[in-house]
Design a protein around this motif. Structure first.
Motif, short mmCIF file in Angstrom:
data_model
loop_
_atom_site.label_atom_id
_atom_site.label_comp_id
_atom_site.label_asym_id
_atom_site.label_seq_id
_atom_site.Cartn_x
_atom_site.Cartn_y
_atom_site.Cartn_z
N ARG A 1 0.81 -1.22 0.00
CA ARG A 1 0.00 0.00 0.00
C ARG A 1 0.84 1.27 0.00
O ARG A 1 0.38 2.32 -0.41
N GLY A 2 2.10 1.14 0.50
CA GLY A 2 2.90 2.34 0.69
C GLY A 2 4.10 2.41 -0.20
O GLY A 2 4.05 2.94 -1.31
N ALA A 3 5.21 1.82 0.26
CA ALA A 3 6.47 2.00 -0.43
C ALA A 3 6.52 1.30 -1.78
O ALA A 3 7.32 1.64 -2.63
N ARG A 4 5.65 0.31 -1.99
CA ARG A 4 5.77 -0.48 -3.20
C ARG A 4 4.45 -0.55 -3.93
O ARG A 4 3.93 -1.63 -4.23
N GLU A 5 3.88 0.57 -4.25
CA GLU A 5 2.64 0.59 -5.02
C GLU A 5 2.99 0.46 -6.50
O GLU A 5 2.81 1.37 -7.30
N ASP A 6 3.54 -0.69 -6.86
CA ASP A 6 4.00 -0.97 -8.21
C ASP A 6 3.75 -2.44 -8.49
O ASP A 6 3.15 -3.15 -7.69
N GLU A 7 4.24 -2.90 -9.63
CA GLU A 7 4.02 -4.29 -9.99
C GLU A 7 4.69 -5.23 -9.00
O GLU A 7 4.18 -6.31 -8.70
N GLY A 8 5.86 -4.82 -8.46
CA GLY A 8 6.54 -5.67 -7.47
C GLY A 8 5.69 -5.86 -6.23
O GLY A 8 5.56 -6.98 -5.73
N GLY A 9 5.10 -4.77 -5.73
CA GLY A 9 4.26 -4.89 -4.56
C GLY A 9 3.02 -5.72 -4.82
O GLY A 9 2.59 -6.52 -3.98
N ALA A 10 2.43 -5.56 -6.00
CA ALA A 10 1.25 -6.34 -6.36
C ALA A 10 1.60 -7.83 -6.46
O ALA A 10 0.82 -8.69 -6.04
N ALA A 11 2.78 -8.12 -7.00
CA ALA A 11 3.21 -9.52 -7.10
C ALA A 11 3.40 -10.13 -5.72
O ALA A 11 3.07 -11.30 -5.49
N ASP A 12 3.92 -9.34 -4.78
CA ASP A 12 4.10 -9.82 -3.41
C ASP A 12 2.76 -10.20 -2.79
O ASP A 12 2.63 -11.22 -2.11
N LEU A 13 1.76 -9.36 -3.03
CA LEU A 13 0.44 -9.63 -2.46
C LEU A 13 -0.22 -10.84 -3.10
O LEU A 13 -0.93 -11.61 -2.44
N ARG A 14 0.01 -11.04 -4.40
CA ARG A 14 -0.51 -12.25 -5.06
C ARG A 14 0.15 -13.49 -4.48
O ARG A 14 -0.51 -14.51 -4.24
N TRP A 15 1.47 -13.40 -4.25
CA TRP A 15 2.18 -14.53 -3.64
C TRP A 15 1.63 -14.83 -2.26
O TRP A 15 1.44 -16.00 -1.89
#
Length: 317
Positions: free
Chosen positions: A23-37
């Motif tokens: 939600r914060g530091a990684r509002e990008d594809e990397g952060g979205a991939a982390d949440l999918r994982w």
């Protein structure tokens, strides 16, 4: 094992850590991939339980901020630990380091699925780290264990050097320096960046060592075949002073709350440097840089108390 998946939910600390970054530091594809994982994690765990014929005992809590550990038993009843990390290459590097150490000072790897970011490790006593000891004793044991890990890296190793790793950190630190919330700490950021430039201009040690990369008392657990074994490396190659920085920072709350905190912090630097034959000024410099980098990163994600504590500590040094 039919109901095992119901017991494989990620621990709250991992959910909070990845949720905050997403939600914060990684509002990008990397952060979205982390949440999918994170959402797929129970299924990934179940798949490896079945593939490797493992029976789960429980998920280790509170756990880490980038992985989940399931305490398991192998088909012959031997206890083990199934570690599931983000599929970003970190587990592959961890496996390479653990394989190189081959149980000397560190947990022993049993199996690996590097593409999925999954390791099967020998079972240690996850609830008993060096932080269970008095601080003076813990520092002695930590230093002794770390000495066993400092070996030359294998030829053709996959690990990043300290200079390159910290260059990337320094680039991000410069970007964050310009943010409005960083106004009060810009002087400290500038000092940390200047210290790093001086440190990388001279390699420090004559030849590079394989470093743990995230070595602190909480990452050293009690074992059966050895009293203390390191876990969770983020391996690098470079000088030993870099690897000692988090030991200087250990038990930060207690250190800063005690009378004479600046003198106590400097004594800790001197004691660790002397006991492990590391240059005192280089250890101080790397400790300042790493504390400032970590503190500013915490501020960037809204974790102000943690960030301010780290920056206060850096200021003492």
């Amino acid at each position: 094992m039919a109901n095992a998946k119901d017991r494989l939910e990620p621990p709250e600390r991992l959910v909070r850590a990845l949720g905050r970054e997403g939600r914060g530091a990684r509002e990008d594809e990397g952060g979205a991939a982390d949440l999918r994982w994170l959402a797929d994690l129970p299924g990934i765990a179940q798949e490896h339980l079945e593939r490797w014929e493992l029976t789960p005992d429980r998920v280790q809590t509170p756990g880490g901020r980038s992985s989940m550990v399931v305490l398991v038993r192998q088909s012959d009843g031997t206890p083990a630990a199934l570690k599931l990390g983000l599929p970003d290459g970190a587990i592959a590097r961890e496996h390479a380091a653990l394989t190189h150490w081959n149980g000397r000072g560190a947990v022993r790897p049993l199996r690996a699925d590097q593409d999925a970011g999954v390791l099967l490790l020998e079972r240690l006593h996850g609830d008993v780290s060096l932080r269970s000891l008095a601080d003076a004793k813990a520092l002695l044991e930590a230093a002794a264990t770390l000495q066993r890990l400092w070996v030359p890296p294998a030829e053709g190793h996959p690990f990043t050097g300290v200079a390159d790793h910290t260059a990337a950190l320094a680039d991000v630190l410069r970007e964050r320096r310009a943010e409005p919330w960083a106004a009060d700490v810009r002087t400290l950021i500038d000092e940390a960046l200047e210290l790093r430039e001086g440190l990388v201009a001279d390699a420090g040690d004559p030849s590079p060592f394989l470093l743990h990369g995230d070595y602190h008392q909480g990452n050293v657990l009690a074992g059966d075949r050895s009293p203390w074994l390191a876990i969770g490396p983020r391996p690098l190659v470079g000088e030993r002073a870099y690897d000692l920085a988090w030991l200087v920072r250990d038990r930060l709350d207690t250190l800063l709350a005690a009378p004479g905190a600046p003198a106590a912090a400097r004594r800790r630097v001197a004691k660790l440097a002397e006991s492990l034959d590391v240059d005192r000024d280089r250890l101080r410099g790397w400790t300042v840089f790493r504390a400032v980098d970590a503190g500013v990163r915490e501020l960037s994600t809204g974790a102000r108390p943690a960030g301010e504590l780290l920056l206060e500590f850096a200021g003492l040094l």
